[in-house]
Design an enzyme around this catalytic site. Structure first.
Site: not given
Ligand code: FPP
Length: 229
Positions: A2, A6, A15, A50, A170
């Site tokens: 996560d 941000r 993003r 998502n 986390r």
């Molecule tokens: C959550 O952060 C992250 C995700 C929903 C996507 C995670 C994906 C990757 C790290 C890259 C692709 C995956 C692989 C395995 C290569 P958020 O977007 O919710 O962050 P925020 O809460 O700060 O908005």
């Protein structure tokens, strides 16, 4: 994983740039895991919830994943890491399903290290899918529903051949599990860190492992019982 959004926002970047840097953190984490002797790791890459994100972000995440699988398959083979998808596979885009199939097949024989990719994953969906499969098996006479216990239920989960997590990390200062491995984490230790996922480094991983090593895992027993065992 996560905090990608941000991380990007803090830098006035789109993003998806945060997700791109998040994919770099995945590569760092995989080599750190091998260095520290962590044999099983599962990354929460895309939840069933998502899909509700803006379409351009979902599309960008899927193409990032596509590229990651393409680029990293030789690395997984070199490092002898088995890839396992954890989630409702059949609802993923076809090109991603093909890549995942290919990667799972190419790494199926490796039995020391496993990388779980939680994709289109949600614990509640997993439980519902498992209950449906149990009902079908009972109807077919394969299992006796009166004898069903957690050990006979477990093989119906997406994580059927994977151990329960000892530690859940986390990132980004949030304090919740967000529908991640809810059954499997019944006795997991949880480490919370303010670090945003794109900044997650070997040092942060090591700090999480040290935190884990300081915990006493009692599984419902008393400290004294553990000492006498
Ligand atoms: C959550 O952060 C992250 C995700 C929903 C996507 C995670 C994906 C990757 C790290 C890259 C692709 C995956 C692989 C395995 C290569 P958020 O977007 O919710 O962050 P925020 O809460 O700060 O908005």
């Amino acid at each position: 994983m996560d905090g990608n959004g941000r991380w990007a926002k803090e830098r006035h970047l789109p993003r998806i740039e945060g997700h791109r840097r998040g994919a770099d953190a995945v590569k760092r984490t995989l080599s750190a895991a091998q260095k520290f002797g962590v044999k099983n790791i599962t990354l929460y890459a895309f939840s069933v919830e998502n899909w509700n994100r803006p379409k351009d972000e979902v599309d960008a995440l899927m193409s990032l994943l596509d590229r990651f699988l393409q680029d990293q398959l030789p690395e997984l083979i070199k490092r002898k890491i088995r890839l396992r998808v954890v989630g409702r596979f059949s609802e993923l885009p076809e090109n991603i399903q093909n890549r995942l199939h290919q990667a799972e097949e190419a790494t199926a024989a490796f039995d020391e290290y496993t990388l779980g990719l939680a994709l289109n994953y949600g614990s509640r969906t997993e439980v519902v899918d498992a209950v449906k499969a149990v009902a079908q098996a009972a109807r077919a006479g394969v299992i006796d529903i009166d004898k069903l216990d957690y050990e006979t239920f477990r093989p119906f989960l997406y994580t059927r051949d994977m151990p329960d997590p000892d530690l859940i990390i986390r990132t980004s200062g949030e304090f919740r599990l967000s529908n991640f491995l809810m059954l499997q984490s019944a006795y997991s230790e949880i480490h919370f860190t303010d670090t945003l996922w794109p900044d997650f480094s070997e040092e942060h991983f090591e700090a999480a492992l040290k935190d884990y090593a300081s915990r006493e895992r009692r599984y419902g027993k008393t400290t004294q019982q553990l000492q006498n065992a």
